[in-house]
Scaffold this motif. Structure first.
Motif, PDB file in Angstrom:
ATOM      1  N   ASP A 288      -4.666 -17.999  -1.714  1.00 23.85           N
ATOM      2  CA  ASP A 288      -3.312 -17.933  -1.161  1.00 23.85           C
ATOM      3  C   ASP A 288      -3.043 -16.482  -0.762  1.00 23.85           C
ATOM      4  OD1 ASP A 288      -0.606 -17.907  -0.606  1.00 23.85           O
ATOM      5  OD2 ASP A 288      -0.014 -19.064  -2.378  1.00 23.85           O
ATOM      6  N   SER A 289      -2.886 -16.254   0.550  1.00 25.38           N
ATOM      7  CA  SER A 289      -2.699 -14.879   1.050  1.00 25.38           C
ATOM      8  C   SER A 289      -1.380 -14.266   0.577  1.00 25.38           C
ATOM      9  CB  SER A 289      -2.771 -14.857   2.578  1.00 25.38           C
ATOM     10  OG  SER A 289      -1.777 -15.707   3.102  1.00 25.38           O
ATOM     11  N   THR A 290      -0.455 -15.092   0.090  1.00 24.20           N
ATOM     12  CA  THR A 290       0.812 -14.575  -0.469  1.00 24.20           C
ATOM     13  C   THR A 290       0.524 -13.633  -1.634  1.00 24.20           C
ATOM     14  OG1 THR A 290       1.721 -16.771  -0.041  1.00 24.20           O
ATOM     15  CG2 THR A 290       3.060 -15.319  -1.394  1.00 24.20           C
ATOM     16  N   TYR A 291      -0.595 -13.890  -2.330  1.00 22.70           N
ATOM     17  CA  TYR A 291      -0.945 -13.107  -3.514  1.00 22.70           C
ATOM     18  C   TYR A 291      -1.797 -11.874  -3.198  1.00 22.70           C
ATOM     19  CZ  TYR A 291       1.038 -16.803  -6.383  1.00 22.70           C
ATOM     20  OH  TYR A 291       1.903 -17.696  -6.971  1.00 22.70           O
ATOM     21  N   VAL A 292      -1.877 -11.538  -1.918  1.00 24.33           N
ATOM     22  CA  VAL A 292      -2.508 -10.269  -1.520  1.00 24.33           C
ATOM     23  C   VAL A 292      -1.358  -9.338  -1.157  1.00 24.33           C
ATOM     24  CG1 VAL A 292      -4.141  -9.121   0.030  1.00 24.33           C
ATOM     25  CG2 VAL A 292      -4.503 -11.528  -0.592  1.00 24.33           C
ATOM     26  N   VAL A 293      -1.106  -8.325  -2.001  1.00 20.94           N
ATOM     27  CA  VAL A 293       0.080  -7.496  -1.812  1.00 20.94           C
ATOM     28  C   VAL A 293      -0.291  -6.015  -1.649  1.00 20.94           C
ATOM     29  CG1 VAL A 293       1.587  -9.082  -3.095  1.00 20.94           C
ATOM     30  CG2 VAL A 293       0.451  -7.228  -4.330  1.00 20.94           C
ATOM     31  N   ASN A 294       0.539  -5.320  -0.892  1.00 21.21           N
ATOM     32  CA  ASN A 294       0.392  -3.865  -0.766  1.00 21.21           C
ATOM     33  C   ASN A 294       1.274  -3.225  -1.822  1.00 21.21           C
ATOM     34  OD1 ASN A 294      -1.379  -3.391   1.484  1.00 21.21           O
ATOM     35  ND2 ASN A 294       0.209  -4.297   2.766  1.00 21.21           N
ATOM     36  N   ALA A 295       0.662  -2.460  -2.698  1.00 25.20           N
ATOM     37  CA  ALA A 295       1.416  -1.814  -3.773  1.00 25.20           C
ATOM     38  C   ALA A 295       1.497  -0.312  -3.535  1.00 25.20           C
ATOM     39  CB  ALA A 295       0.742  -2.091  -5.113  1.00 25.20           C
ATOM     40  N   THR A 296       2.592   0.272  -3.981  1.00 30.35           N
ATOM     41  CA  THR A 296       2.734   1.732  -3.957  1.00 30.35           C
ATOM     42  C   THR A 296       2.233   2.263  -5.285  1.00 30.35           C
ATOM     43  OG1 THR A 296       4.680   1.519  -2.558  1.00 30.35           O
ATOM     44  CG2 THR A 296       4.378   3.630  -3.657  1.00 30.35           C
ATOM     45  N   LEU A 297       1.345   3.235  -5.220  1.00 29.53           N
ATOM     46  CA  LEU A 297       0.780   3.833  -6.430  1.00 29.53           C
ATOM     47  C   LEU A 297       1.481   5.153  -6.725  1.00 29.53           C
ATOM     48  CD1 LEU A 297      -1.431   4.206  -8.676  1.00 29.53           C
ATOM     49  CD2 LEU A 297      -2.854   5.244  -6.905  1.00 29.53           C
ATOM     50  N   LYS A 298       2.158   5.194  -7.893  1.00 26.40           N
ATOM     51  CA  LYS A 298       2.741   6.460  -8.355  1.00 26.40           C
ATOM     52  C   LYS A 298       1.818   6.982  -9.439  1.00 26.40           C
ATOM     53  CE  LYS A 298       6.785   8.633 -10.292  1.00 26.40           C
ATOM     54  NZ  LYS A 298       7.718   8.512 -11.415  1.00 26.40           N
ATOM     55  N   ARG A 299       1.053   8.011  -9.106  1.00 26.26           N
ATOM     56  CA  ARG A 299       0.069   8.549 -10.053  1.00 26.26           C
ATOM     57  C   ARG A 299       0.767   9.241 -11.231  1.00 26.26           C
ATOM     58  NH1 ARG A 299      -5.154   9.451  -6.765  1.00 26.26           N
ATOM     59  NH2 ARG A 299      -4.622   8.412  -4.822  1.00 26.26           N
ATOM     60  N   THR A 300       0.134   9.142 -12.402  1.00 23.49           N
ATOM     61  CA  THR A 300       0.679   9.791 -13.609  1.00 23.49           C
ATOM     62  C   THR A 300      -0.393  10.720 -14.182  1.00 23.49           C
ATOM     63  OG1 THR A 300      -0.024   7.843 -14.857  1.00 23.49           O
ATOM     64  CG2 THR A 300       2.281   7.918 -14.210  1.00 23.49           C
ATOM     65  N   PRO A 301      -0.616  11.861 -13.507  1.00 25.60           N
ATOM     66  CA  PRO A 301      -1.742  12.743 -13.879  1.00 25.60           C
ATOM     67  C   PRO A 301      -1.652  13.341 -15.287  1.00 25.60           C
ATOM     68  CG  PRO A 301      -0.354  13.776 -12.200  1.00 25.60           C
ATOM     69  CD  PRO A 301       0.122  12.375 -12.346  1.00 25.60           C
ATOM     70  N   ASP A 302      -0.448  13.360 -15.870  1.00 23.81           N
ATOM     71  CA  ASP A 302      -0.303  13.969 -17.201  1.00 23.81           C
ATOM     72  C   ASP A 302      -0.351  12.954 -18.338  1.00 23.81           C
ATOM     73  OD1 ASP A 302       0.035  16.448 -15.929  1.00 23.81           O
ATOM     74  OD2 ASP A 302       2.179  16.059 -15.643  1.00 23.81           O
ATOM     75  N   SER A 303      -0.691  11.721 -18.030  1.00 26.04           N
ATOM     76  CA  SER A 303      -0.674  10.694 -19.084  1.00 26.04           C
ATOM     77  C   SER A 303      -1.769  10.956 -20.134  1.00 26.04           C
ATOM     78  CB  SER A 303      -0.845   9.302 -18.480  1.00 26.04           C
ATOM     79  OG  SER A 303      -2.074   9.211 -17.812  1.00 26.04           O
TER      80      SER A 303
ATOM     81  N   GLU B 272      -8.479   4.752 -22.868  1.00 23.36           N
ATOM     82  CA  GLU B 272      -7.886   4.522 -21.548  1.00 23.36           C
ATOM     83  C   GLU B 272      -6.708   5.463 -21.359  1.00 23.36           C
ATOM     84  OE1 GLU B 272      -8.930   1.940 -19.410  1.00 23.36           O
ATOM     85  OE2 GLU B 272     -10.396   1.144 -20.833  1.00 23.36           O
ATOM     86  N   ARG B 273      -6.322   5.612 -20.109  1.00 20.77           N
ATOM     87  CA  ARG B 273      -5.051   6.285 -19.823  1.00 20.77           C
ATOM     88  C   ARG B 273      -4.386   5.563 -18.668  1.00 20.77           C
ATOM     89  NH1 ARG B 273      -4.207  10.272 -15.864  1.00 20.77           N
ATOM     90  NH2 ARG B 273      -5.908  10.446 -14.369  1.00 20.77           N
ATOM     91  N   VAL B 274      -3.066   5.677 -18.606  1.00 23.43           N
ATOM     92  CA  VAL B 274      -2.354   5.095 -17.463  1.00 23.43           C
ATOM     93  C   VAL B 274      -2.618   6.007 -16.279  1.00 23.43           C
ATOM     94  CG1 VAL B 274      -0.113   4.435 -16.503  1.00 23.43           C
ATOM     95  CG2 VAL B 274      -0.568   4.053 -18.931  1.00 23.43           C
ATOM     96  N   PHE B 275      -3.352   5.500 -15.284  1.00 22.61           N
ATOM     97  CA  PHE B 275      -3.665   6.303 -14.100  1.00 22.61           C
ATOM     98  C   PHE B 275      -2.441   6.396 -13.191  1.00 22.61           C
ATOM     99  CE2 PHE B 275      -5.061   6.832  -9.721  1.00 22.61           C
ATOM    100  CZ  PHE B 275      -5.894   7.935  -9.834  1.00 22.61           C
ATOM    101  N   GLY B 276      -1.662   5.309 -13.188  1.00 21.19           N
ATOM    102  CA  GLY B 276      -0.482   5.281 -12.330  1.00 21.19           C
ATOM    103  C   GLY B 276       0.306   4.000 -12.504  1.00 21.19           C
ATOM    104  N   ILE B 277       1.426   3.923 -11.797  1.00 21.17           N
ATOM    105  CA  ILE B 277       2.273   2.726 -11.835  1.00 21.17           C
ATOM    106  C   ILE B 277       2.259   2.109 -10.451  1.00 21.17           C
ATOM    107  CG2 ILE B 277       4.615   1.854 -12.246  1.00 21.17           C
ATOM    108  CD1 ILE B 277       4.860   4.573 -14.003  1.00 21.17           C
ATOM    109  N   LEU B 278       1.956   0.822 -10.408  1.00 21.43           N
ATOM    110  CA  LEU B 278       1.912   0.093  -9.143  1.00 21.43           C
ATOM    111  C   LEU B 278       3.213  -0.682  -8.954  1.00 21.43           C
ATOM    112  CD1 LEU B 278      -1.709  -1.358  -9.442  1.00 21.43           C
ATOM    113  CD2 LEU B 278      -0.993   0.549  -8.006  1.00 21.43           C
ATOM    114  N   SER B 279       3.879  -0.466  -7.838  1.00 22.99           N
ATOM    115  CA  SER B 279       5.121  -1.190  -7.513  1.00 22.99           C
ATOM    116  C   SER B 279       4.847  -2.057  -6.295  1.00 22.99           C
ATOM    117  CB  SER B 279       6.256  -0.220  -7.179  1.00 22.99           C
ATOM    118  OG  SER B 279       6.406   0.714  -8.226  1.00 22.99           O
ATOM    119  N   PHE B 280       5.258  -3.317  -6.373  1.00 20.58           N
ATOM    120  CA  PHE B 280       4.998  -4.223  -5.261  1.00 20.58           C
ATOM    121  C   PHE B 280       6.006  -5.370  -5.242  1.00 20.58           C
ATOM    122  CE2 PHE B 280       2.591  -5.512  -8.950  1.00 20.58           C
ATOM    123  CZ  PHE B 280       2.754  -6.889  -9.020  1.00 20.58           C
TER     124      PHE B 280
END
Length: 200
Positions: free
Chosen positions: A62-77, A92-100
């Protein structure tokens, strides 16, 4: 003699056709998954399950589930120990937050980077996206699913939920699998990717 050769060729071509027929899948990714699960050197399946394996159960692409996300990097995590299904901990570390946006709703997910993988050849730019959703425990695996991503050059990244796969411990308890952090719960049904595995 000629008939014998023809017969051997016929048997060979039929068996090859049967071999090929077992690699089913609607997309290339699904075919690759099924091929790997059939391959004893790569498959997480127990021997008895692999012998009867004909293909994973997938949600329909289902192409509905192919989304463009904005990556907010969290370099100090900070690096932290992610729990797994065994006593093993993975750094592990949080590399960033994906918003979509998905089906008119806005979501956020943490995307992780593994310390060991950063120094593993071929995985230096690998990102780990584990998530939970409202299909878990019914149509999909109860423990949530994973998506593999790569660090993009810019600040956008494509998330294809059609490539969401089960942790190996969904097939075999001998594996040690990272437990999806609660903050990566999506309060919606992600009807894409691999479904729950029905053991025989």
């Amino acid at each position: 003699m000629k008939n014998l050769v023809l017969l051997i060729l016929l048997v060979f071509s039929v068996s090859c056709a049967q071999e090929k027929k077992t690699i089913v899948g609607e997309t290339e990714w699904q075919k690759e998954q099924n091929a790997d699960f059939k391959d004893a050197t790569k498959s997480p399946l127990k021997d008895k399950d692999r012998k009867t394996f004909t293909g994973l159960d997938f949600f329909k692409f289902d192409s509905t589930y192919v989304v463009n996300a904005t990556l907010k990097r969290t370099p100090d995590s900070e690096w932290f120990n992610m729990k797994t299904t065994t006593d093993r901990l993975t750094k592990e570390r949080v590399f960033g937050i994906l918003s979509f946006e998905l089906k008119g709703q806005s979501f956020k997910l943490n995307v992780y980077q593994g310390k060991d993988l950063m120094t593993t050849e071929g995985y230096e730019d690998y990102l780990f996206l584990p998530f939970l959703d409202d299909t878990n425990g019914s149509t999909s695996y109860g423990g949530g699913r994973y998506i593999g991503l790569r660090i993009p050059d810019g600040d956008t990244i494509v998330i294809d939920f059609n490539t969401a796969y089960n942790p190996f411990c969904a097939y075999n308890e001998k594996y040690s699998c990272p437990i999806v952090p609660r903050e990566n719960y999506l309060p919606t049904e992600i009807e894409a990717g691999v479904k729950a595995f029905k053991k025989h």
